[in-house]
Scaffold this active site. Structure first.
Site, PDB file in Angstrom:
ATOM      1  N   SER A 106       0.823  -1.206   0.000  1.00 33.11           N
ATOM      2  CA  SER A 106       0.000   0.000   0.000  1.00 33.11           C
ATOM      3  C   SER A 106       0.860   1.259   0.000  1.00 33.11           C
ATOM      4  CB  SER A 106      -0.966  -0.029   1.181  1.00 33.11           C
ATOM      5  OG  SER A 106      -1.935   0.987   1.065  1.00 33.11           O
ATOM      6  N   ASP A 253      -3.243   6.637  -3.216  1.00 33.40           N
ATOM      7  CA  ASP A 253      -2.013   6.058  -2.693  1.00 33.40           C
ATOM      8  C   ASP A 253      -1.515   4.989  -3.675  1.00 33.40           C
ATOM      9  OD1 ASP A 253      -3.723   3.920  -2.145  1.00 33.40           O
ATOM     10  OD2 ASP A 253      -2.910   3.561  -0.155  1.00 33.40           O
ATOM     11  N   ASP A 255      -1.336   1.758  -4.124  1.00 31.29           N
ATOM     12  CA  ASP A 255      -2.161   0.644  -4.611  1.00 31.29           C
ATOM     13  C   ASP A 255      -3.602   1.069  -4.842  1.00 31.29           C
ATOM     14  OD1 ASP A 255      -2.771   0.849  -1.874  1.00 31.29           O
ATOM     15  OD2 ASP A 255      -3.303  -1.273  -1.745  1.00 31.29           O
ATOM     16  N   ASP A 257      -6.051   2.045  -3.072  1.00 34.64           N
ATOM     17  CA  ASP A 257      -7.199   1.711  -2.228  1.00 34.64           C
ATOM     18  C   ASP A 257      -7.601   2.887  -1.346  1.00 34.64           C
ATOM     19  OD1 ASP A 257      -5.086   1.613  -0.409  1.00 34.64           O
ATOM     20  OD2 ASP A 257      -5.761  -0.232   0.565  1.00 34.64           O
TER      21      ASP A 257
END
Length: 514
Positions: A106, A253, A255, A257
């Protein structure tokens, strides 16, 4: 040697050799243990979806995971190209898969990677499954990974996954044919292309991007930390938005999510807090009719014990339910029937829980663009929408103080001291303490909350050890009574002053003051 342990939804740590870092052997043993757990729970031959981002090691860890699961007899849907985490969560749920694995860290620093596990229904794993899988790893019953992972065969289910995910966003959120200008950054992550496609399908063609941050780059060269929450991380985005006359700025961000939004507020560009964005999106969701929810089911919105309180007040005014959960989307998406929206203050938003049982930065970006379009069409912007909420529900300001510790025992000592000798006043307001560790319900956790009110102001401070870092976190909120437009500026100034006092006193509490 200390082994890398499961944290929130799986593993996360530095890429390197040894049992306490992320490497092919650790990933292989974890995958073999996951396979054993799935087999023991009646999922022999079931579908498992595997995805990855573009971080260092992601391709190798992905291949190892696919190989181990295939060798165990599972029907593996391998999303071979780097993709956002929400696509993995969506596909796991849409295909009715027994599990999903996403290789991602992440918004962690460049040296890290991770292994995130979803179970049936596409939600992150929760106890006792996480502990049971760890027991299998500890038992070392799983064989070491295949040293030569096999390449996955082309799978139309995997190839179609991004398109089906985008189609769902379009179905859920619709199209506006908007002239709103959007500034966008994926922050060197994997969300840029899909975000542009999702926005275009929703009618937003005027999107300017931060060129230096658009292509995936695992070194994240333009930011100290690839996290839109970090000070300075969104500076290039805000500068672009101001330079190009954008109506809204959106940061994903790495990734994709999580989603942060910037707007002109009180005459200047700034990033909104997660709580401000949560209030805006929650209000918008509750104002619309959702054809996917049975009319007999009362709408539900959810936030966490460390999130601000405005969403609860918005829900009450709209005749909807509001539930608080423990931190993390593994709890938020399980808040109850009729869930329409959930958020956490760390810029995570779930605007379509029927399709993605996790935070989803891309669908949140589209929802925010639509909200900006509606406000611009009415002659204003997101800053005006926020002011409307303040007028109806009172000015709410939230903040956070995070204290990094050299030793985990220091955090435990501070929590023990707060419980033994709690402060009696904060920012000049008498406060009472509630200890979540003594609760007997689903909100039992290691956290203490201090709340009080005086002269039309409510304050709250929650102290909680971080679940992913050696930090003690203080979550702060000041909420004033509703006001009118003429007195709004004075209310904002007062709330900001009290919040600054809370920040100072949180630092004193961490250092041993009272």
């Amino acid at each position: 040697m200390t082994r890398l342990r499961f944290g929130t939804a799986g593993l996360r740590g530095r890429v390197g050799p040894g049992a306490d870092e992320m490497n092919v052997e650790v990933v292989g043993r974890t995958t073999a243990a996951l396979a054993q757990w799935l087999l023991s729970h009646g999922h022999r031959g079931a579908t498992v979806v595997v995805g990855r981002d573009a971080r260092h090691g992601s391709a190798e860890f992905f291949a190892t995971t696919v190989t181990e699961l295939g060798a165990a007899g599972f029907d593996v849907v391998a999303l071979d190209s780097p993709l956002p985490t929400p696509v993995l969560a969506f596909t796991t749920r849409e295909l009715g898969a027994a599990a999903g694995v996403m290789i991602t860290a992440s918004h962690n620093p460049p040296a890290d990677n991770g292994y995130k596990v979803y179970l049936d229904g596409g939600a992150q794993l929760i106890p006792p499954a996480d502990a049971e899988i760890e027991e299998l790893v500890d038992a070392d019953a799983a064989p070491p990974p295949d040293p030569a992972p096999t390449a996955p065969h082309p799978d139309p289910r995997a190839t179609a996954a991004p398109d089906r995910y985008l189609a769902r966003i379009a179905t859920r959120l619709g199209t506006r044919h908007s002239s709103v200008r959007i500034a966008l950054t994926p922050m060197h992550g994997v969300g840029g292309d899909l975000a542009l496609r999702a926005l275009a399908a929703a009618g937003f063609a005027d999107v300017v991007v931060v060129d230096e941050q658009f292509a995936p780059d695992p070194d994240f060269p333009t930011v100290a930390f690839p996290n839109p929450e970090e000070p300075g991380a969104s500076d290039l985005l805000l500068a672009l938005a101001q330079r190009r006359g954008a109506d809204i700025a959106i940061a994903l961000d790495p990734d994709a999510d999580r989603c942060a939004v910037g707007a002109v507020v009180d005459g200047r560009w700034r990033m909104l807090t997660g709580d401000e964005t949560g209030a805006l999106l929650g209000s918008a969701v509750l104002a619309e009719a959702d054809p996917g929810v049975e009319p007999s089911v009362e709408p539900l919105v959810a936030s966490t014990i460390v999130s601000g309180s405005m969403l609860a007040e918005i829900a009450a005014a709209a005749g909807a339910r509001h539930v608080r959960t423990l931190t993390g989307f593994k709890w938020l998406v399980r808040a109850g029937d009729g869930l329409r929206y959930a958020y956490e203050e760390a810029i995570g938003h779930c605007v379509d829980p029927d399709a993605v049982r996790d935070k989803d930065g891309i669908s949140a970006a589209v929802a925010l663009a639509i909200l900006a379009h509606d406000r611009v069409a009415a002659g204003g912007g997101l800053g005006d929408a926020l002011d409307d909420l303040f007028i109806h529900h009172g000015v709410h300001r939230t903040g956070q103080v995070a204290i990094r510790a050299e030793r985990l025992s220091d955090i435990a000592d501070t929590m023990a001291r707060l419980r033994a000798t709690p402060p009696t006043t904060l920012a000049g307001v008498a406060v009472d303490m509630s200890d979540h560790a003594t609760r007997s319900d689903e909100l039992r956790t290691d956290a203490v909350a201090f709340t009080g009110s005086s002269d039309g102001a409510r304050i709250r401070l929650v102290a909680r050890p971080s679940g992913t870092e050696p930090k003690l976190k203080f979550y702060l909120e000041v909420a004033l009574t509703p006001t009118d437009l003429d007195h709004l500026r004075a209310h904002k100034d007062r709330a900001d002053t009290v919040l600054d006092q809370l920040r100072d006193e949180a630092g004193q509490l961490a250092g041993g003051g009272s």
